[in-house]
Design a protein around this motif. Structure first.
Motif: not given
Length: 338
Positions: A74-102
């Protein structure tokens, strides 16, 4: 904290571990990967570009977020969602920037949509947004945490090794082509400790794939990262090179002080580098160095002689020192900052 360190905010609150990822995969087998649908990713806001070519390297990053103790899925999934939200909402990117997250619990998550699908095919490359200039030739892997002074957890390390081995197998990438973010940008990412373990990672990935990589080849030659308070021949060489390009207020004394950092920022501003932070890394070094003969007059010649005097591998005085020579001279152990 770096700008990457701002991306998760309150998501880094630690909690008790409730589970960890599974065991290691040998021989380049596909590791368990939680795809975008499974961790609840938002739809990408535009079409994800897919290039009809294979990537040729892997870039290792860290998220520069707190080293949490919640190792659950669950913590890993929250991390992924947080990264995606930051990249899309703050950076204006179309999706998460990285291909994979560990995650620190060793869970591997797909970052950008279609990354896992395309990797399984092994013929094309999803364009990322993890490192300008490398996004269509390198697979980007984010590792949760800050590894400036701390080691990554063993379970994260093992998953990183497994994922890199699978990527290398699928795309025919040599394990020596695993790099850190700082190799191409002026950034401390993926942290001094994790970056220092990349030779070990290359060796272990090669071992998983049944290959052998010598310690010398695994170490590779790289641009050193220089920051305030660093000292030594590499700093002295950088100061001479800054003076060569007109930053005459810099004292060539081998100590990276505030004046040196200010000069680097001015240099970065002029050259419009991605980061204007006063650090000299994989983006600023190629802009600073220039072809020069070791015996030449001027600041660039003095920079070469400073490195040679420190015990860096010598070149004949009449030979021309190009970019690869500079990197070799600067990556010599006696030339590194400290």
């Amino acid at each position: 904290m770096s700008r990457r360190g701002l991306l998760l905010g309150g998501l880094a609150v630690a909690a008790a571990a409730t589970g960890v990822a599974g065991t290691s995969n040998a021989w380049g087998a596909e590791p368990d990967v939680i795809d975008c649908d499974a961790w609840g990713a938002r739809p990408n806001s535009d079409v994800v570009p897919v290039w009809n070519q294979r990537p040729v390297k892997i870039l290792v990053h860290h998220t520069a977020t707190p080293n949490v103790t919640d190792l659950s899925r669950g913590a890993g999934e929250r991390l992924a969602r947080g990264i995606q939200n930051f990249h899309m909402d703050q950076r204006g990117w179309l999706d998460s920037g990285q291909h994979f997250t560990i995650s620190r619990g060793g869970y591997v998550l797909e970052g950008r949509h279609r990354s896992l699908e395309v990797l399984r095919i092994g013929e094309r490359q999803v364009e990322g947004a993890h490192c300008t200039g490398q996004n269509v030739v390198a697979v980007g892997i984010e590792n949760e945490g800050t590894y400036t002074a701390a080691d990554p957890p063993a379970v994260l390390w093992n998953r990183l090794r497994d994922l890199c081995a699978y990527i290398c197998q699928q795309y025919g990438i040599d394990p020596t082509e695993i790099f850190g973010h700082r190799d191409f940008k002026d950034t401390a990412c993926p942290g001094d400790v994790l970056y220092g373990r990349l030779p070990q990672l290359r060796t272990e990935v090669a071992g998983v794939l049944g290959q052998h990589v010598s310690r010398r080849i695994a170490a590779k030659e790289s641009w050193p990262l220089l920051r305030v308070a660093d000292r030594g021949p590499a700093v002295l060489a950088a100061q001479h090179l800054l003076r060569e390009v007109g930053m005459t207020g810099v004292a060539a004394d081998g100590t990276f002080d505030r004046r040196t950092a200010d000069a680097v920022r001015r240099f970065q501003t002029v050259h419009r580098t991605e980061e204007v932070n006063g650090m000299i890394g994989g983006e600023s070094w190629p802009l600073l160095v220039r072809p020069v003969r070791p015996g030449a007059d001027g600041e660039a010649g003095r920079a070469v002689r400073a490195l040679l005097a420190s015990g860096a591998p010598a070149r004949p005085a009449e030979s021309l020192v190009g970019a690869e020579d500079w990197r070799r001279l600067l990556s010599a152990p006696t030339s590194l900052a400290g």
